[in-house]
Design a protein around this motif. Structure first.
Motif, PDB file in Angstrom:
ATOM      1  N   ALA A  95       0.806  -1.180  -0.111  1.00 40.21           N
ATOM      2  CA  ALA A  95       0.069  -0.109  -0.029  1.00 40.21           C
ATOM      3  C   ALA A  95       0.748   1.436  -0.128  1.00 40.21           C
ATOM      4  CB  ALA A  95      -0.925  -0.109   1.230  1.00 40.21           C
ATOM      5  N   THR A  96       2.078   1.245   0.616  1.00 43.92           N
ATOM      6  CA  THR A  96       2.835   2.523   0.906  1.00 43.92           C
ATOM      7  C   THR A  96       3.218   2.865  -0.553  1.00 43.92           C
ATOM      8  OG1 THR A  96       4.723   0.958   1.647  1.00 43.92           O
ATOM      9  CG2 THR A  96       3.488   2.348   3.170  1.00 43.92           C
ATOM     10  N   ASP A  97       3.734   1.724  -1.361  1.00 42.49           N
ATOM     11  CA  ASP A  97       4.180   2.012  -2.926  1.00 42.49           C
ATOM     12  C   ASP A  97       3.027   2.816  -3.534  1.00 42.49           C
ATOM     13  OD1 ASP A  97       6.594   1.026  -2.046  1.00 42.49           O
ATOM     14  OD2 ASP A  97       6.146  -1.142  -2.901  1.00 42.49           O
ATOM     15  N   LEU A  98       1.855   2.077  -3.603  1.00 41.17           N
ATOM     16  CA  LEU A  98       0.760   2.876  -4.113  1.00 41.17           C
ATOM     17  C   LEU A  98       0.613   4.266  -3.991  1.00 41.17           C
ATOM     18  CD1 LEU A  98      -1.891  -0.042  -4.599  1.00 41.17           C
ATOM     19  CD2 LEU A  98       0.197   0.405  -6.048  1.00 41.17           C
ATOM     20  N   ASN A  99       0.814   4.339  -2.548  1.00 41.51           N
ATOM     21  CA  ASN A  99       0.248   5.655  -2.086  1.00 41.51           C
ATOM     22  C   ASN A  99       1.408   6.635  -2.613  1.00 41.51           C
ATOM     23  OD1 ASN A  99      -1.331   7.814  -0.281  1.00 41.51           O
ATOM     24  ND2 ASN A  99       1.194   7.654   0.703  1.00 41.51           N
ATOM     25  N   ASP A 100       2.695   6.373  -2.699  1.00 41.48           N
ATOM     26  CA  ASP A 100       3.664   7.079  -2.945  1.00 41.48           C
ATOM     27  C   ASP A 100       3.524   7.490  -4.425  1.00 41.48           C
ATOM     28  OD1 ASP A 100       5.020   6.982  -0.359  1.00 41.48           O
ATOM     29  OD2 ASP A 100       6.370   5.373  -1.072  1.00 41.48           O
ATOM     30  N   VAL A 101       3.467   6.778  -5.330  1.00 45.28           N
ATOM     31  CA  VAL A 101       3.241   7.097  -6.874  1.00 45.28           C
ATOM     32  C   VAL A 101       1.863   7.998  -6.866  1.00 45.28           C
ATOM     33  CG1 VAL A 101       2.487   6.173  -8.934  1.00 45.28           C
ATOM     34  CG2 VAL A 101       4.075   4.945  -7.297  1.00 45.28           C
ATOM     35  N   TYR A 102       0.800   7.651  -6.139  1.00 52.42           N
ATOM     36  CA  TYR A 102      -0.402   8.527  -6.265  1.00 52.42           C
ATOM     37  C   TYR A 102      -0.164   9.840  -5.714  1.00 52.42           C
ATOM     38  CZ  TYR A 102      -5.479   9.927  -5.812  1.00 52.42           C
ATOM     39  OH  TYR A 102      -6.453  10.495  -5.898  1.00 52.42           O
ATOM     40  N   ILE A 103       0.198  10.076  -4.629  1.00 55.39           N
ATOM     41  CA  ILE A 103       0.576  11.147  -3.759  1.00 55.39           C
ATOM     42  C   ILE A 103       1.427  12.101  -4.601  1.00 55.39           C
ATOM     43  CG2 ILE A 103       1.589  12.438  -2.014  1.00 55.39           C
ATOM     44  CD1 ILE A 103      -1.117  11.657  -1.381  1.00 55.39           C
ATOM     45  N   HIS A 104       2.496  11.552  -5.200  1.00 58.35           N
ATOM     46  CA  HIS A 104       3.590  12.348  -5.785  1.00 58.35           C
ATOM     47  C   HIS A 104       2.749  12.964  -7.329  1.00 58.35           C
ATOM     48  CE1 HIS A 104       7.500  13.463  -7.517  1.00 58.35           C
ATOM     49  NE2 HIS A 104       7.088  12.949  -8.563  1.00 58.35           N
ATOM     50  N   SER A 105       2.214  11.955  -7.977  1.00 56.12           N
ATOM     51  CA  SER A 105       1.481  12.403  -9.280  1.00 56.12           C
ATOM     52  C   SER A 105       0.290  13.233  -9.317  1.00 56.12           C
ATOM     53  CB  SER A 105       1.121  11.292 -10.092  1.00 56.12           C
ATOM     54  OG  SER A 105       0.287  10.377  -9.817  1.00 56.12           O
ATOM     55  N   LEU A 106      -0.470  13.050  -8.351  1.00 59.27           N
ATOM     56  CA  LEU A 106      -1.827  13.901  -8.340  1.00 59.27           C
ATOM     57  C   LEU A 106      -1.720  15.258  -8.433  1.00 59.27           C
ATOM     58  CD1 LEU A 106      -4.970  13.647  -8.125  1.00 59.27           C
ATOM     59  CD2 LEU A 106      -4.414  13.552  -5.545  1.00 59.27           C
ATOM     60  N   PRO A 107      -0.832  15.633  -7.624  1.00 61.20           N
ATOM     61  CA  PRO A 107      -0.871  17.228  -7.629  1.00 61.20           C
ATOM     62  C   PRO A 107      -0.331  17.965  -8.845  1.00 61.20           C
ATOM     63  CG  PRO A 107       0.448  16.600  -6.170  1.00 61.20           C
ATOM     64  CD  PRO A 107      -0.325  15.412  -6.361  1.00 61.20           C
ATOM     65  N   SER A 108       0.450  17.028  -9.536  1.00 60.18           N
ATOM     66  CA  SER A 108       1.117  17.401 -10.889  1.00 60.18           C
ATOM     67  C   SER A 108       0.184  17.829 -12.091  1.00 60.18           C
ATOM     68  CB  SER A 108       2.224  16.501 -11.207  1.00 60.18           C
ATOM     69  OG  SER A 108       1.528  15.523 -11.677  1.00 60.18           O
ATOM     70  N   PHE A 109      -1.078  17.323 -11.991  1.00 59.41           N
ATOM     71  CA  PHE A 109      -2.173  17.476 -13.024  1.00 59.41           C
ATOM     72  C   PHE A 109      -2.708  18.848 -12.745  1.00 59.41           C
ATOM     73  CE2 PHE A 109      -1.564  12.909 -12.920  1.00 59.41           C
ATOM     74  CZ  PHE A 109      -1.268  12.885 -14.331  1.00 59.41           C
ATOM     75  N   PRO A 110      -2.816  19.873 -13.788  1.00 58.88           N
ATOM     76  CA  PRO A 110      -3.352  21.330 -13.833  1.00 58.88           C
ATOM     77  C   PRO A 110      -4.640  21.567 -14.141  1.00 58.88           C
ATOM     78  CG  PRO A 110      -2.521  20.826 -16.068  1.00 58.88           C
ATOM     79  CD  PRO A 110      -2.568  19.411 -15.512  1.00 58.88           C
ATOM     80  N   TYR A 111      -5.580  20.458 -14.372  1.00 59.82           N
ATOM     81  CA  TYR A 111      -7.079  21.039 -14.759  1.00 59.82           C
ATOM     82  C   TYR A 111      -7.888  21.663 -13.807  1.00 59.82           C
ATOM     83  CZ  TYR A 111      -5.335  18.204 -18.790  1.00 59.82           C
ATOM     84  OH  TYR A 111      -4.525  17.674 -19.705  1.00 59.82           O
ATOM     85  N   LEU A 112      -8.548  22.789 -14.024  1.00 61.86           N
ATOM     86  CA  LEU A 112      -9.320  23.405 -13.013  1.00 61.86           C
ATOM     87  C   LEU A 112     -10.728  23.212 -13.517  1.00 61.86           C
ATOM     88  CD1 LEU A 112      -7.251  26.733 -13.189  1.00 61.86           C
ATOM     89  CD2 LEU A 112      -7.249  24.756 -11.230  1.00 61.86           C
ATOM     90  N   MET A 113     -11.563  23.671 -12.651  1.00 62.33           N
ATOM     91  CA  MET A 113     -12.920  23.625 -12.617  1.00 62.33           C
ATOM     92  C   MET A 113     -13.187  24.715 -13.776  1.00 62.33           C
ATOM     93  SD  MET A 113     -14.383  21.139 -11.156  1.00 62.33           S
ATOM     94  CE  MET A 113     -16.052  21.684 -10.935  1.00 62.33           C
TER      95      MET A 113
END
Length: 234
Positions: A95-113
């Motif tokens: 689970a820690t491996d999945l969380n690390d990848v997700y938390i690192h990549s999620l905020p890199s995406f720029p799409y706004l409402m």
């Protein structure tokens, strides 16, 4: 109904209010799936199945966090532990491996409402603006940076920083104090009726619900379908 003459400070929720969490999260989950799930020897797990199971457990963990039943650290890992368990991948991945990848990549995406930048540009010359968000401090700040909107905000408040989450009164009391305004001089714009709008109204802050699909039929609150409609009130 114009609120303009009464208001000095506007707080925004972040996820699904300004930053398009649903769209960005799907992209982060796709990256996670491609890196960690797709090529496992266990196999036979398609992306949609993985996404649906993760989102179910993620939602449950966030509700528990908002009820102050678990800590942010438990939330991050438990949602993936539950996902791995249901997919029967315990022997294959952590689970820690999945969380690390997700938390690192999620905020890199720029799409706004829709119209997020447009409404912030309109409001910033007239009001002080802030963020009040349930989330992890570093992650939320990176979302603001990737979306190109961090420059609009004088104050950025996260539940991680304060130590309690919406709808807890404590985080709203903290936000009121930081703004230097009285509650009646503050507007809070969010997408969740209970933890954003009802909680804000309880503190005598004017809540405005962003409800693009017009799902909420409550007539006693201010509702908008698009952020640009804030011009009708502010």
């Amino acid at each position: 109904m114009k609120l303009k003459n009464k208001i000095k400070f506007i707080y925004f929720d972040l996820d699904n209010t300004l930053w398009d969490f649903k769209k960005n999260s799907v992209m982060a989950l796709e990256r996670l799936y491609d890196k960690k799930i797709k090529n496992l020897k266990r196999g036979n797990i398609d992306f949609q199945t993985f996404k649906n199971i993760y989102e179910k457990h993620n939602s449950a963990m966030w509700r528990a966090y908002e009820r102050q039943e678990i800590t942010p650290e438990v939330l991050k890992i438990k949602r993936f532990e539950k996902t791995i368990e249901e997919l029967q991948l315990n022997e294959w991945i952590k689970a820690t491996d999945l969380n690390d990848v997700y938390i690192h990549s999620l905020p890199s995406f720029p799409y706004l409402m829709p119209n997020a930048k447009e409404i912030l540009e309109y409001l910033v010359s007239q009001y002080s603006l802030g963020i009040l968000s349930n989330g992890f401090e570093d992650t939320q700040y990176r979302k603001l940076q990737s979306g190109g909107i961090v420059k609009y905000f004088d104050i950025i408040i996260t539940s991680d920083q304060v130590g309690c989450s919406k709808p807890n009164e404590g985080i709203f009391q903290y936000a009121i104090k930081k703004s230097g305004c009285s509650p009646k001089e503050i507007v809070y714009v969010g997408d969740d009726y209970k933890i954003d709008i009802l909680a804000a109204n309880k503190m005598n802050i004017i809540g405005i619900l962003l409800d693009p699909q017009n799902k909420m039929k409550e007539d006693s609150i201010i509702k908008i379908k698009d952020l640009i409609e804030l011009k009708n009130y502010l």
